[in-house]
Each structure stands twice: as structure tokens, then as C-alpha cells.
Scaffold this active site. Structure first.
Site, PDB file in Angstrom:
ATOM      1  N   CYS A 174     -53.129  45.882 117.633  1.00  0.00           N
ATOM      2  CA  CYS A 174     -52.160  46.588 116.758  1.00  0.00           C
ATOM      3  C   CYS A 174     -52.570  46.451 115.203  1.00  0.00           C
ATOM      4  O   CYS A 174     -51.883  47.416 114.612  1.00  0.00           O
ATOM      5  CB  CYS A 174     -50.765  45.617 116.781  1.00  0.00           C
ATOM      6  SG  CYS A 174     -50.224  45.431 118.436  1.00  0.00           S
ATOM      7  N   ASP A 187     -40.771  26.850  66.632  1.00  0.00           N
ATOM      8  CA  ASP A 187     -40.614  28.167  65.947  1.00  0.00           C
ATOM      9  C   ASP A 187     -39.258  28.313  65.434  1.00  0.00           C
ATOM     10  O   ASP A 187     -38.424  27.914  66.199  1.00  0.00           O
ATOM     11  CB  ASP A 187     -41.251  29.301  66.734  1.00  0.00           C
ATOM     12  CG  ASP A 187     -41.402  30.646  66.159  1.00  0.00           C
ATOM     13  OD1 ASP A 187     -41.633  30.640  65.008  1.00  0.00           O
ATOM     14  OD2 ASP A 187     -40.876  31.575  66.607  1.00  0.00           O
ATOM     15  N   ASP A 194     -45.818  34.079  70.313  1.00  0.00           N
ATOM     16  CA  ASP A 194     -46.496  32.979  69.982  1.00  0.00           C
ATOM     17  C   ASP A 194     -47.237  32.559  70.861  1.00  0.00           C
ATOM     18  O   ASP A 194     -47.854  31.194  71.094  1.00  0.00           O
ATOM     19  CB  ASP A 194     -45.515  31.983  69.299  1.00  0.00           C
ATOM     20  CG  ASP A 194     -44.181  31.709  69.821  1.00  0.00           C
ATOM     21  OD1 ASP A 194     -43.927  32.465  71.035  1.00  0.00           O
ATOM     22  OD2 ASP A 194     -43.287  31.390  69.165  1.00  0.00           O
TER      23      ASP A 194
END
Lengths: 117, 766
Positions: B39, B452, B655
Site C-alpha cells: 500500500c 530590554d 534582540d
């Protein structure tokens, strides 16, 4: 007594040789893949030769219900895969550089090795 | 020497993210009805004929097929169905079924071990009681020989029934030239049994004093170790509670619009672009974008953020979260194993199974452990035979057996993975995704944290905070002009102006000759006036007189607001200040970091005045201002050169290089961005508390690992010599093999139990 001591030392030498020095038979991949059975505390086959620079597919079939056998770890590649019981689980490896790369269970009791050359 | 590091990077394989990465064109289907290997070709060729498919390969063993190409799942399923098979989109590996299956297997194994334990102890305990209180376990008369022979046969039966797995395992690994825990147990119990049988059959070959049998030891050891293993399975089950909870979040069915009808279908059958309806109180089944409706959604189970989030058209919804108040109709965007939840599960599982470097030494030791213990057992027997008191043979056998039994490589091997499993899961519960063991370990050692400013400490979406009209126009008037001018701009400050005008429901006009002057501002014609909107530099260059209002602007800047000037036809119209509000809990979270002895440094592209104002407000003493995006990583390197272990926290997009360079990169996500590639740790909620939580969990986990490793090392380092009889010359102490069996069985259980203690750890001390 001397004989017993010599026998003891011989036994130690045998342990060292059998477990650490002896290099057992190895198995090759068949068309880039190999089936590894996880059963009775061992990987079978446990020592597998792979050509360098070729990808490999390792099909693990875990037949061991012990939880120890449930994860296979390839430390060098940062791979760790859970192996479901009685089901095939494929680990696909990218082409590798020559070297010996162990694969183990989490507790390092099941041990196998990829020999890439 | 080959270059292992390079190699491992090269071979980095992360199946968990395979679907999440660039290969969004990869599809995976599960095929049903494929009964034979032939198959495979049929299904593959059917799929390859679908337009857009570049590759299709089927894994017959797993009944799965992977397809590459720009094509929809629907088309692929149709192709497979046309070929005569059924197909569905592959679900996450960790579906609930798989988990249940694993639990059932564990449960069956547990029961088996308990049964084996009962049989073994059923023989061992009466024998031990007999030996301790009733009679001697020695062989002198023929009657005793016959009686012990029967016991010996019974013990053999126990060995075969309750301990067969040890002997088979030991033999299998022996012929494979490897040795494991089974080897030790099989050798220990086998030696004790064999010696006892020799005593029974040939009492003449051992001295009279040494004619002692140890059948009880064999039976007891097997029983105790079976018990230990069974309890360990139970305890291990608890270590995966976090993942179970995540898997439990998945909905089982979805209500989908098909041919204009609403139908309930299993979640596995939901396809991309399906329209899905969720009623109040229901789980959102897959990820999607809201088409209609308005509701609040509880996302706390994924992000740890307790406040429900408002959702209306165009909002993103995440599978596994709970729709609270209204009905939503949404379009499925990610289904199956691509959903955020599936990726979280896969990432957590991956991380849970990865090892931090701290475990490496234990691994190396574990690799040599068993043969070494065998050698120690032989040496110990030899020492007793040569130097021991009578009966030397008996002492030699007891000490060798005890050494073999007490040594526990498992405790060493389990020490690290069990704690990582619980620790990573614990972090996930707090909305913190840790990529791997390495990140976990390094996070515990962080000495400096760079934050940040924008989007990390602050909300990241600036808002208009002050409007100072300086000419005839009122606040609304100047805002309307500024917003009209800024409509076309993509600058975040511009968007805040437009947003603010929309909030006041001001109608905006049209702009001509719009021009953005990078780093300065914008210009254009609105209502036949030439408008200039921007910073001090822009005004000076265009000779707009601002001197009178400079002081006012500087005051605003000192309050962390960004002043902008609006001028029309060369004359100043207004000052508009925009600020990025600080997140409500930033101050508290930063204090938590500082309390933990971490040097907190702020990094921003903003000017010094704004930077200082924000730093002052949140209690950060050290900051880098006016840092260009490409220089962020240089600041990370600078701190690293000062000997700090540097954590860097950012949004993971701008960043990325700095996050990658930092010892640990933390990305602040928004719930859905689960797998930020450059980050070692992803915080699913916006709060900085996640950061403090991540560090607290990693420290607790590493402490737990150290306890485990220390315990396991000390146990083996002390247990093995004592078992060999090192204390005997000084204190007359020699361990019994039964005690050794009990100690060994419970040593690894202790490790798992200690790891489970981490489950009680609460990172949120705010």
C-alpha cells in the site's frame, strides 16, 4: 590458597576483558535504517556501524515494560526520545562525523553505540 | 580527535520543533486501512500527484506519511481517500490516548512486580524469622539436608517466578558484553543460592562452621528489589504530573461548520481554515483567529496570567484555553501537532528528557560502575579468604554477595533526570518554558540580568500621555492634525498618536506629500498647511523656534516621556508627549531578582533622560541608554567579560543576537509565541515575574539534583566498602545481604521521592 588467589585475579582479568576491552560484533544499516529491539535489559543490536556523512534512521521497538527502558538518550546529539511500549519509534539522525557515539537509557544501564566511520 | 561539539550542533535534532520551524509546509497524516507494505507505494504516488506536493514518504510501521509542499491537509486527505484508504491529520505525539496507554502499561507492570514481590517475600520472611529466632540455618544432619534441599528448590522457584527478569536481563547483557543492575542482582542472589546448594549437596567441601545456607537472602533480596521497583514506578508517575496536566488541557471535540451545519467532530478531524464555534464555558479546541463574536478568554493555564483576555474579531485564540463569557466563531489556523499547546507539550517533554551538564560525571561513572563493583566483590572475597577469621569461606561469600547487592547504579543514573523532569514541569506550570537541561542549569547560576526596556519592563505600546497646545488649536485640534499626518507611518510612536485620536473619535483628514525623515520625524501637507512633527533635531534643522518650550520638553523627558514637536508653516503648534507605560508588576519582579542577588541592568535604544527616568521608577541603578539594536550583544559581551553569568531578556525578535549570545536568553512572549528559537527560556506571560520564577525554579531544581547526586555518591561510596567488610576489623560489623537488598531497593526510590519534593516548590513569593 595460591590457586584460589590466582583464580580470583584471573576472574578480575576476565571481567576487564569481557566488559571493557572486547569489541563485539557490529551491525550495519540496511538502506539507511535499522530496527533495534529494547528487551530484557539490552538493545539488540547494540553496536551499529554507520557510514560518516550519511543520515540514519533507528527504529526502536521497546518490548521491556521496565520504566528504565522508556527513554533512549543520545548524549552527543542532545536527543532523548520516549519509547512507547510495543510500538515502533523512529529516531532520525542527521549525517554524522566519524566517531563513537553511545546511546543509553537514562540510567546508563541499557547501552549501545553508534560507530561512525 | 573529532570535533564533537561541532558535530553535535550539526546533528542537532529537535523533533519537537520540526513542525514549528521554517518547514511549515510539512504535513503529517495518519493512514488507516493500509494492511500491507505494498500500500505504501500506492499511497505515496497518490499523494505525489496532488498539485503542490514535492515529497511524500510513508512509514509503514507507524502508519504515518510525511508530505512536503504548499498544499492543504484537505487536499491530501482527499487524495488518500480516493486511493481507497482513510487518513487524518497526525496529532501531537503526546495525545491523551498515548498517555493513558503508558499509564496502563505502567500499572500492569506495577501489579506484576507486586505479585512477584509477594511470592518472594512469602518465602523470604518466614525463612528469615526462622533463622533469626527459631533455629540455625546450618546443615549438619541428613534430615536438615533434605529439609534445606526442599527450601532450596522452593527458592529456585521464587527466583524463576519473581526474579526471572533479573536473570534474563543479566544473561542478555552479559552476552552483549555489557553489565547492568540486573547483572549485580543476578550475581548476588545467584551466588548466595549456589553456595547454599553446595552446602546442601556437598557439605564436606566447606568447613563445618561455614555450613550455613542463605536461601532467605536470595528470596528477600528479590522481593525487596521488586518492591522498590514497583514503588519507583508509582513515584515516577507523579514526576510527569505537569505534562499530564498540559495534555489534559486539550479539548476532545470541536464544533465545526461543515456545509453550513454545525457538527461536533473529534479534535483530530479539525482541519486548517475550518470555522469553529465555541460557546461560553467551553474549551477552545485549536488555535485560530476570531471571525465573529466577543468574549473574555481565560489563558491562565498556558500563560500563568490570571486576568482573562478580551477577544473580538481578528484576535488570536489558543487551543486549550477557556472561553468565559460570549460565543466566538473563529477560523482554525493551527491544528493537530502545530497548535501552541501541542508545541508546548512537545517542548516540555523534550526538555524534561534532556540532561543538564551537572549529570555528566554521574553518567560517566554509571558507565563503568557495574564491572567495577564486580571486581570489588571478587577482591573482597579474596581478602576474606586470605585474611579473614574462620569460617573464611562463609564470610567471603557473604561479603561478595552484599557488595554486589548494595551497589546501586540506578540512584546515580536517576539523580539528574528525575529532578529535571519535575523542575521543567514545574516551570511550565508557571508559564515558563525551559528549552533544555543546559538552560536550566545555567539559569540557576545567573549573576547579572539585562532587561530590554521596551516591551520587557514596559508595555511596549507607547501611549499619548500629554498634549500641550501652544497656539490657537485645542488638544483635540492638534491631536487631529498630528494623527492625520502620522496615519501612513509605521513608527510605533506614530501609531500611538493615531490610536489616541481614534480613542477620542476624531475624524482624520487626508495628507499630501507625506515624508518620513529617519531619526527625526515626519512632514506633509494637511489642510493646505505644511506640518512638521518630530524631535528637537527636526525643529532645529527646519529653523522652528522652540527655545521657549525646551525646558518643558526636558521636564517631560525626565519623566520618561518622549516629547515631540508639532509645527505648522514654520511655527510651533504644540508639544505632544508619548510614553511607554511601565508594566504594573515590573517593580516588584525586579525587586525579587535583586533580592536574589542578581545584578539587574537595563538596556534601551532611548535617550539617557528617558532611560534614567524609567530606571529610577523601577529601581534599577545601572543602565545602558542609546544602544543601537546591533550593539545589544556587545553589552552582553561586556558584562560577560566582567565575569558575570549573563541572562538577557527581550522580546526575542529584535534582540535575537543578544539573546543567543547571553548565557541564558529569555524571551518574553505573549502566550502564543511558544517556541521562540533564539531563546533558552520563553516566558509565556508578559510579566517579569516569570523571569524571577524561572530563576527560582532552576535554582531549586539544581539544588535538588545536587542533593540527589550527593546522596547517590555517598550511598555507594559508603555502602560498598561497608558491605565488603571494611568496618569488620575495627567494629566487628558486617552487613547482611538482606539489609543490602533493602538499602539498594530504597536508594533509588529515595532519589525519585526527593525529586518529587520539587512539586511542592512555589516559585511565586510575590
Amino acid at each position: 590458597m595460591l590457586i584460589i588467589n590466582l583464580l580470583g585475579l584471573l576472574l578480575i582479568a576476565l571481567i576487564v576483558w569481557w566488559f571493557w576491552i572486547y569489541q563485539g560484533p557490529t551491525s550495519q544499516l540496511d538502506e539507511g535504517r535499522i530496527t533495534i529491539s529494547v528487551k530484557n535489559g539490552v538493545y539488540e543490536p547494540a553496536h551499529i556501524r554507520i557510514k560518516a556523512g550519511q543520515p540514519a534512521v533507528l527504529g526502536f521497538v521497546r518490548q521491556d515494560p521496565s520504566p528504565c527502558a522508556s527513554v533512549v538518550v543520545f548524549q552527543d546529539f542532545d536527543i532523548s526520545e520516549e519509547l512507547p511500549l510495543n510500538q515502533a519509534k523512529e529516531v532520525r539522525l542527521q549525517p554524522m562525523q566519524p566517531g563513537h557515539y553511545p546511546f543509553t537509557c537514562q540510567m546508563q544501564m541499557y547501552r549501545g553505540e553508534l560507530i561512525v566511520e | 580527535m573529532h570535533d564533537k561539539n561541532h558535530h553535535s550542533e550539526h546533528c542537532h535534532h529537535n523533533p519537537g520543533n520540526a513542525a514549528a520551524g521554517a518547514s511549515s509546509t510539512a504535513h503529517e497524516l495518519l493512514i488507516e486501512g493500509a494492511g500491507c507494505a505494498s500500500c505504501v507505494g500506492k499511497i505515496e504516488s497518490a499523494l505525489k500527484q496532488v498539485p503542490g506536493v514535492t515529497e511524500a514518504s510513508m512509514n509503514f510501521a507507524q502508519r504515518s506519511v510525511s508530505v512536503n509542499g504548499e498544499v492543504s491537509d484537505k487536499a491530501l486527505i482527499a487524495a488518500v481517500e480516493a486511493a481507497g484508504y482513510d487518513a487524518k491529520v497526525a496529532q501531537a505525539e503526546s495525545s491523551e490516548d498515548l498517555l493513558n496507554e503508558k499509564e496502563q502499561a505502567d500499572q500492569a507492570y506495577y501489579k506484576r512486580l507486586m505479585r512477584e514481590m509477594a511470592i518472594a517475600l512469602g518465602l523470604g520472611v518466614p525463612l528469615m524469622i526462622y533463622g533469626l529466632f527459631i533455629g540455625e540455618m546450618t546443615v549438619s544432619t541428613t534430615a536438615e539436608r533434605i529439609a534445606w534441599l526442599l527450601v532450596g528448590v522452593a527458592t529456585l522457584a521464587v527466583m524463576l517466578f519473581s526474579g526471572r527478569h533479573f536473570y534474563v536481563g543479566a544473561w542478555k547483557s552479559f552476552i552483549n558484553h555489557s553489565a547492568n543492575m540486573d547483572t549485580l542482582i543476578a550475581l548476588g542472589t545467584g551466588t548466595a543460592w549456589l553456595y547454599s546448594m553446595v552446602v546442601v549437596f556437598f557439605p564436606g567441601v566447606v568447613p563445618e562452621m561455614a555450613r550455613h545456607v542463605y536461601f532467605e537472602a536470595t528470596a528477600m533480596i528479590i522481593g525487596l528489589i521488586d518492591l522498590g521497583l514497583a514503588l519507583e514506578i508509582r513515584a515516577r508517575g507523579r514526576t510527569s504530573e505537569a505534562i499530564k496536566r498540559l495534555i489534559g488541557l486539550q479539548a476532545k471535540t470541536a464544533r465545526v461548520l461543515r456545509d453550513g451545519q454545525e457538527v461536533d467532530i473529534p479534535i483530530a478531524e479539525v482541519l486548517q481554515d475550518d470555522q469553529v464555534r465555541v460557546r461560553p464555558g467551553e474549551k477552545i479546541p485549536v488555535d485560530g483567529t476570531v471571525l465573529e463574536g466577543h468574549s473574555s478568554v481565560d489563558e491562565s493555564m498556558l500563560t500563568g496570567e490570571p486576568m482573562p483576555v478580551e477577544k473580538s474579531a481578528d484576535a488570536e485564540v489558543v487551543g486549550g484555553t477557556i472561553n468565559k463569557s460570549g460565543t466566538l466563531l473563529f477560523k482554525a489556523t493551527r491544528v493537530g501537532k502545530d497548535t501552541a499547546l501541542a508545541r508546548i507539550i512537545s517542548m516540555v517533554k523534550q526538555a524534561q528528557n534532556s540532561k543538564p551538564p551537572i549529570g555528566r560525571l554521574a553518567d560517566v561513572i554509571a558507565g563503568y560502575f557495574v564491572p567495577t563493583v564486580m571486581i570489588i566483590a571478587v577482591l573482597s572475597a579474596l581478602a576474606w579468604l586470605n585474611f579473614g577469621p574462620a569460617p573464611a569461606v562463609a564470610f567471603a561469600i557473604v561479603s561478595a554477595t552484599t557488595v554486589l547487592i548494595i551497589a546501586c547504579p540506578c540512584a546515580l543514573g536517576l539523580a539528574t533526570p528525575m529532578s529535571v523532569m519535575v523542575g521543567v514541569g514545574k516551570a511550565a506550570e508557571a508559564g515558563v518554558l525551559i528549552r533544555n537541561g543546559q538552560a536550566l542549569q545555567t539559569a540557576s547560576k545567573i549573576t547579572a540580568m539585562i532587561l530590554d526596556k521596551t516591551g520587557t519592563i514596559t508595555e511596549g505600546t507607547p501611549k499619548v500621555t500629554e498634549i500641550v497646545p501652544l497656539a490657537v488649536e485645542d488638544e483635540a485640534g492638534v491631536l487631529r492634525l498630528a494623527a492625520t499626518l502620522e496615519q501612513g507611518s509605521e513608527h510605533p510612536l506614530a501609531q500611538s498618536i493615531v490610536e489616541s485620536a481614534k480613542e477620542r473619535e476624531l475624524s482624520l483628514g487626508s495628507v499630501e506629500g507625506f515624508n518620513a525623515i529617519a531619526g527625526h520625524g515626519v512632514e506633509g501637507r494637511v489642510e493646505s498647511r505644511t506640518l512638521l512633527f518630530g524631535n528637537e533635531k527636526l525643529m532645529r534643522e527646519r529653523q522652528v523656534d522652540i527655545d521657549q518650550h525646551l525646558e518643558q520638553a526636558q521636564t517631560l523627558a525626565a519623566q520618561a516621556q518622549t516629547p515631540m514637536y508639532l509645527a505648522a508653516d514654520g511655527k510651533l503648534l504644540a508639544l505632544i508627549a508619548v510614553a511607554d507605560p511601565i508594566k504594573a508588576d515590573s517593580v516588584a519582579a525586579i525587586q525579587r531578582l535583586q533580592h536574589n542577588g542578581i545584578r539587574v541592568v537595563m538596556l534601551t535604544g532611548d535617550n539617557r533622560a528617558t532611560a534614567k527616568a524609567v530606571a529610577d521608577q523601577v529601581g534599577i541603578g545601572e543602565f545602558f541608554a542609546e544602544v543601537l539594536p546591533e550593539d545589544k550583544s556587545a553589552k552582553v559581551a561586556e558584562l560577560q567579560q566582567q565575569g558575570e553569568v549573563v541572562g538577557m531578556t527581550g522580546d526575542g525578535i529584535n534582540d535575537a543576537p543578544a539573546l543567543a549570545l547571553a548565557d541564558v536568553g529569555f524571551a518574553i512572549g505573549t502566550g502564543t509565541d511558544v517556541a521562540i528559537e533564539s531563546a533558552d527560556v520563553t516566558l509565556m506571560r508578559g510579566s517579569l515575574h516569570g523571569l524571577a520564577d524561572a530563576i527560582a525554579v532552576s535554582r531549586a531544581t539544581l539544588r535538588n539534583i545536587r542533593q540527589n547526586l550527593f546522596g547517590a555518591f555517598i550511598y555507594n561510596a559508603a555502602g560498598v566498602p561497608v558491605a565488603a567488610g571494611l568496618l569488620y576489623p575495627f567494629m566487628g560489623v558486617l552487613l547482611s545481604p538482606v539489609i543490602a537488598g533493602a538499602a539498594m531497593a530504597f536508594s533509588s526510590l529515595t532519589v525519585v521521592t526527593n525529586a518529587n519534593r520539587l512539586r511542592l516548590f512555589k516559585p511565586q513569593d510575590h
